[in-house]
Design an enzyme around this catalytic site. Structure first.
Site, PDB file in Angstrom:
ATOM      1  N   SER A 117       2.148  22.817 -24.069  1.00 41.70           N
ATOM      2  CA  SER A 117       2.003  21.088 -23.628  1.00 41.70           C
ATOM      3  C   SER A 117       1.700  20.925 -22.274  1.00 41.70           C
ATOM      4  O   SER A 117       1.957  21.500 -21.402  1.00 41.70           O
ATOM      5  CB  SER A 117       3.160  20.398 -24.199  1.00 41.70           C
ATOM      6  N   TYR A 128      12.195  18.817 -23.009  1.00 42.32           N
ATOM      7  CA  TYR A 128      10.796  19.337 -23.766  1.00 42.32           C
ATOM      8  C   TYR A 128      10.017  20.000 -22.623  1.00 42.32           C
ATOM      9  O   TYR A 128       9.343  20.976 -22.853  1.00 42.32           O
ATOM     10  CB  TYR A 128      10.230  18.212 -24.156  1.00 42.32           C
TER      11      TYR A 128
END
Length: 233
Positions: A117, A128
């Protein structure tokens, strides 16, 4: 991948994977499913074992399990939430790479594509971001370590992506007013950092994954390719 002629072993812990299987078979594709928890090494091993049982080899591994569960400032995360985020967005990739390596080394051939990501540089999702940073580090290090075995390892760093509503919400609890505000800040930051000023489509992400998995990317390894409309993460 099925449309490109791949034989697929699709792993999920949800029964919805069977719906995907039905779509593939209806189009003449070749696929099987396995219900497994990829947050565990045993689950990852079971997937590789089933692939070997049915197809006799594993040429490609695509790791696409992950996703931020909560969007909020780091100081708002509890210990339990941080652990859940890392278990969701780092360990499935870590376990599946470890599980598939012995077979790929035996074959002296393989391609691994990790879904990372651009949120390694992002707000309100630090656990995350840390998990995807780990995926990136693992991608380059694993590529370096196993190029001698004919194994390529790459990742795509996905940007914000338009998608239909989730059948299984990552966070089933209704968002508070503060959580809605924190979430909107993530959306705004994503669009502001993207040259194209928009979210991508699922197809735009998938095409990059399929390319890296294919022989057309035979001289690409150890790379994390941003697919974020110009945002490099």
């Amino acid at each position: 991948m099925a449309a490109e002629g791949a034989q697929l072993v699709m792993a999920d812990r949800s029964e919805y994977v069977e719906d995907v299987l039905a779509e593939i078979k209806a189009s003449g594709g070749d696929a099987i499913t396995i219900r497994a928890d990829l947050e565990t090494y045993a689950g990852a091993q079971a997937v590789v074992a089933k692939a070997l049982e049915y197809y006799g080899r594993v040429d490609v591994l695509i790791n696409n399990v992950g996703g931020a569960i909560w969007m909020k400032p780091f100081e708002e995360f509890s210990e339990e939430e941080i652990i859940k985020e890392v278990n969701r967005s780092l360990f499935p990739t870590l376990w599946c790479c470890r599980a598939v390596l012995p077979q790929m080394i035996k074959q002296q051939f393989g391609a691994i594509v990790n879904v990372s990501s651009i949120a390694t540089c992002g707000i309100n999702r630090i656990p995350y971001s840390a998990s995807k940073g780990g995926v990136n580090a693992m991608t380059t290090s694993l590529a370096f370590e196993h190029a001698k075995d004919g194994i390529r390892v790459n990742a795509i760093a996905t940007g914000g992506t338009e998608a239909p509503p989730r059948k299984v919400p990552r966070n089933a609890n209704p968002l508070s007013q503060s959580e809605q505000t924190w979430m909107q800040k993530v959306v705004d930051q994503t669009i502001d950092r993207t040259f194209m000023g928009r979210y991508g489509t699922i197809e735009e992400q998938v095409k990059a994954i399929v390319f890296l998995a294919s022989d057309e990317a035979s001289y690409i390894t150890g790379s994390v390719i941003p697919v974020g409309g110009g945002d490099q993460g």
